[in-house]
Design a protein around this motif. Structure first.
Motif, mmCIF file in Angstrom:
data_model
loop_
_atom_site.group_PDB
_atom_site.id
_atom_site.type_symbol
_atom_site.label_atom_id
_atom_site.label_comp_id
_atom_site.label_asym_id
_atom_site.label_seq_id
_atom_site.Cartn_x
_atom_site.Cartn_y
_atom_site.Cartn_z
ATOM 1 N N ASP A 34 61.156 29.061 31.428
ATOM 2 C CA ASP A 34 60.720 30.225 32.200
ATOM 3 C C ASP A 34 59.372 30.718 31.681
ATOM 4 O O ASP A 34 59.159 30.819 30.468
ATOM 5 C CB ASP A 34 61.738 31.361 32.091
ATOM 6 N N LEU A 35 58.468 31.025 32.598
ATOM 7 C CA LEU A 35 57.205 31.643 32.238
ATOM 8 C C LEU A 35 57.371 33.154 32.195
ATOM 9 O O LEU A 35 58.199 33.722 32.911
ATOM 10 C CB LEU A 35 56.129 31.278 33.265
ATOM 11 N N ASP A 36 56.554 33.806 31.382
ATOM 12 C CA ASP A 36 56.613 35.272 31.314
ATOM 13 C C ASP A 36 55.922 35.914 32.505
ATOM 14 O O ASP A 36 56.262 37.034 32.889
ATOM 15 C CB ASP A 36 55.986 35.752 30.001
ATOM 16 N N ALA A 37 54.964 35.212 33.114
ATOM 17 C CA ALA A 37 54.287 35.751 34.291
ATOM 18 C C ALA A 37 53.459 34.657 34.945
ATOM 19 O O ALA A 37 53.055 33.684 34.299
ATOM 20 C CB ALA A 37 53.379 36.922 33.917
ATOM 21 N N VAL A 38 53.222 34.832 36.238
ATOM 22 C CA VAL A 38 52.254 34.037 36.989
ATOM 23 C C VAL A 38 51.249 35.016 37.575
ATOM 24 O O VAL A 38 51.631 35.960 38.281
ATOM 25 C CB VAL A 38 52.921 33.223 38.117
ATOM 26 N N LEU A 39 49.973 34.817 37.275
ATOM 27 C CA LEU A 39 48.903 35.659 37.815
ATOM 28 C C LEU A 39 48.102 34.871 38.840
ATOM 29 O O LEU A 39 47.775 33.703 38.614
ATOM 30 C CB LEU A 39 47.944 36.101 36.706
ATOM 31 N N VAL A 40 47.777 35.526 39.938
ATOM 32 C CA VAL A 40 46.911 34.929 40.957
ATOM 33 C C VAL A 40 45.758 35.903 41.159
ATOM 34 O O VAL A 40 45.924 36.987 41.721
ATOM 35 C CB VAL A 40 47.659 34.684 42.281
ATOM 36 N N THR A 41 44.560 35.499 40.699
ATOM 37 C CA THR A 41 43.460 36.468 40.615
ATOM 38 C C THR A 41 42.493 36.366 41.796
ATOM 39 O O THR A 41 41.299 36.137 41.634
ATOM 40 C CB THR A 41 42.701 36.340 39.282
ATOM 41 N N GLY A 42 43.026 36.567 42.995
ATOM 42 C CA GLY A 42 42.181 36.869 44.132
ATOM 43 C C GLY A 42 41.751 35.726 45.025
ATOM 44 O O GLY A 42 41.954 34.553 44.738
ATOM 45 N N ASP A 43 41.120 36.120 46.137
ATOM 46 C CA ASP A 43 40.782 35.239 47.253
ATOM 47 C C ASP A 43 42.039 34.494 47.703
ATOM 48 O O ASP A 43 42.125 33.263 47.641
ATOM 49 C CB ASP A 43 39.633 34.290 46.909
ATOM 50 N N LEU A 67 52.250 38.272 39.903
ATOM 51 C CA LEU A 67 51.369 39.403 40.157
ATOM 52 C C LEU A 67 50.108 38.857 40.827
ATOM 53 O O LEU A 67 49.520 37.877 40.351
ATOM 54 C CB LEU A 67 51.017 40.085 38.833
ATOM 55 N N ILE A 68 49.682 39.495 41.934
ATOM 56 C CA ILE A 68 48.582 38.979 42.751
ATOM 57 C C ILE A 68 47.586 40.101 43.031
ATOM 58 O O ILE A 68 47.978 41.193 43.441
ATOM 59 C CB ILE A 68 49.102 38.420 44.091
ATOM 60 N N PHE A 142 41.400 40.471 36.779
ATOM 61 C CA PHE A 142 40.695 40.886 37.989
ATOM 62 C C PHE A 142 40.082 39.637 38.612
ATOM 63 O O PHE A 142 40.151 38.532 38.033
ATOM 64 C CB PHE A 142 39.608 41.920 37.699
ATOM 65 N N HIS A 143 39.452 39.787 39.771
ATOM 66 C CA HIS A 143 38.859 38.632 40.456
ATOM 67 C C HIS A 143 37.470 38.294 39.913
ATOM 68 O O HIS A 143 37.223 37.165 39.506
ATOM 69 C CB HIS A 143 38.778 38.904 41.958
ATOM 70 N N HIS A 144 36.567 39.247 39.906
ATOM 71 C CA HIS A 144 35.160 38.969 39.595
ATOM 72 C C HIS A 144 34.894 39.011 38.087
ATOM 73 O O HIS A 144 35.137 40.049 37.446
ATOM 74 C CB HIS A 144 34.253 40.019 40.248
ATOM 75 N N PRO A 145 34.331 37.958 37.495
ATOM 76 C CA PRO A 145 33.921 38.041 36.087
ATOM 77 C C PRO A 145 32.826 39.102 35.914
ATOM 78 O O PRO A 145 31.925 39.212 36.757
ATOM 79 C CB PRO A 145 33.366 36.644 35.788
ATOM 80 N N VAL A 176 43.561 42.620 24.497
ATOM 81 C CA VAL A 176 43.419 41.313 23.857
ATOM 82 C C VAL A 176 42.391 40.429 24.541
ATOM 83 O O VAL A 176 41.607 39.738 23.885
ATOM 84 C CB VAL A 176 44.795 40.603 23.818
ATOM 85 N N ALA A 177 42.394 40.415 25.887
ATOM 86 C CA ALA A 177 41.526 39.482 26.604
ATOM 87 C C ALA A 177 41.390 39.905 28.053
ATOM 88 O O ALA A 177 42.187 40.707 28.570
ATOM 89 C CB ALA A 177 42.085 38.060 26.522
ATOM 90 N N PHE A 178 40.369 39.338 28.706
ATOM 91 C CA PHE A 178 40.143 39.534 30.135
ATOM 92 C C PHE A 178 40.368 38.197 30.848
ATOM 93 O O PHE A 178 39.954 37.134 30.351
ATOM 94 C CB PHE A 178 38.710 40.005 30.397
ATOM 95 N N LEU A 179 40.984 38.268 32.038
ATOM 96 C CA LEU A 179 41.288 37.081 32.830
ATOM 97 C C LEU A 179 40.679 37.256 34.218
ATOM 98 O O LEU A 179 40.837 38.312 34.831
ATOM 99 C CB LEU A 179 42.804 36.886 32.949
ATOM 100 N N ALA A 180 39.990 36.233 34.728
ATOM 101 C CA ALA A 180 39.282 36.360 36.003
ATOM 102 C C ALA A 180 39.410 35.087 36.823
ATOM 103 O O ALA A 180 39.947 34.068 36.372
ATOM 104 C CB ALA A 180 37.805 36.680 35.746
ATOM 105 N N GLY A 181 38.890 35.171 38.044
ATOM 106 C CA GLY A 181 38.821 34.017 38.944
ATOM 107 C C GLY A 181 37.423 33.933 39.511
ATOM 108 O O GLY A 181 36.438 34.025 38.789
#
Length: 259
Positions: A34-43, A67-68, A142-145, A176-181
């Motif tokens: 099991d994963l702790d989360a799935v993120l989908v960062t936009g578009d 989370l989307i 978020f979507h935009h770096p 801790v960190a930033f995540l983008a698409g």
């Protein structure tokens, strides 16, 4: 240790985009753990059409917590109604997941009618409240770096007003960190003294400036859809692994040489 899958830029609009998204989500659902989360960062939708969001709603359903957030191709009211099943609204779509000793804050950087990104004041205030409400490690997505990546046409539509986000980070040692698409390429850099990890695109892969002399030939369409796995260690260190997902008709990704 926590494991978060991170995908981005599915651009649902035709069979090709749906098949590529389906392959990635089926890959995640078939994992033995099991994963702790799935993120989908936009578009999520390519044209922000109701039918695109309705297709995405089915495709992005997972046995893992998901989370989307929207990107510049999305439209907030349609996103809420047809993807999230909420009452339509043009307010920013900010979401939080609290699970397994960590927090993910997913921020809306979309600007209605524009391709560049920027956080509204309400989103910045919301993020400060999320950070103030926990001492657990927090990942902000978020979507935009908020930095340039060395890809001119992507850099021109990055996230602006980034100094405000940097100020929040300076006051939040547990961020801790930033995540983008948005960039359609796997990338790793830093922002505000934190790792900034960019997920590859599912629908296509951006050609880097030194990979082509043709300014109209900007994307690889034949590369496998890919995603990132972020590993949050018990000491709050983050490790990121990037993985392609092989589809029918594509050659299998070669494994390591035998020992």
């Amino acid at each position: 240790m926590n494991v978060i899958a991170h995908l981005s830029d599915v651009h649902i609009d035709d069979r090709r985009s749906m098949d590529r998204t389906r392959a990635v989500m089926e890959h995640l659902d078939a994992l033995p753990c099991d994963l702790d989360a799935v993120l989908v960062t936009g578009d999520i939708a390519d044209h922000a059409l109701p039918a695109e969001y309705e297709a995405a709603r089915k495709l992005l359903t997972s046995r893992h917590p998901t989370l989307i957030c929207p990107g510049n191709h999305d439209e907030r009211a349609a996103f809420r109604r047809h993807l999230l099943g909420e009452e339509p609204s043009v307010a920013p779509i900010d979401q939080v997941l609290r699970a397994g000793g960590f927090v993910i804050a997913l921020c809306d950087t979309s600007v209605p009618g524009e391709d560049y990104g920027r956080m509204e004041e309400t989103t910045l205030a919301w993020l400060e409240d999320v950070l103030a409400g926990t001492s657990a490690p927090v990942l902000v997505g978020f979507h935009h770096p908020p930095v340039t990546l060395g890809i001119p046409y992507v850099d021109g539509i990055k996230q602006y007003g980034e100094e405000r986000l940097a100020g929040i980070a300076a006051r939040s040692p547990h961020l801790v960190a930033f995540l983008a698409g948005h960039a359609h390429t796997a990338a790793a850099t830093t922002f505000a003294g934190r790792p900034l990890l960019v997920a590859p695109g599912v629908v296509s892969t951006t050609r880097l400036p030194w990979e082509t002399a043709d300014e109209n030939d900007l994307v690889h369409l034949d590369h496998a859809p890919s995603l990132a796995f972020h590993v949050l260690h018990d000491d709050h260190r983050l490790t990121t692994h990037y993985r392609p997902v092989t589809m029918p008709g594509m050659p299998a990704t070669p494994g390591p040489a035998g020992r």
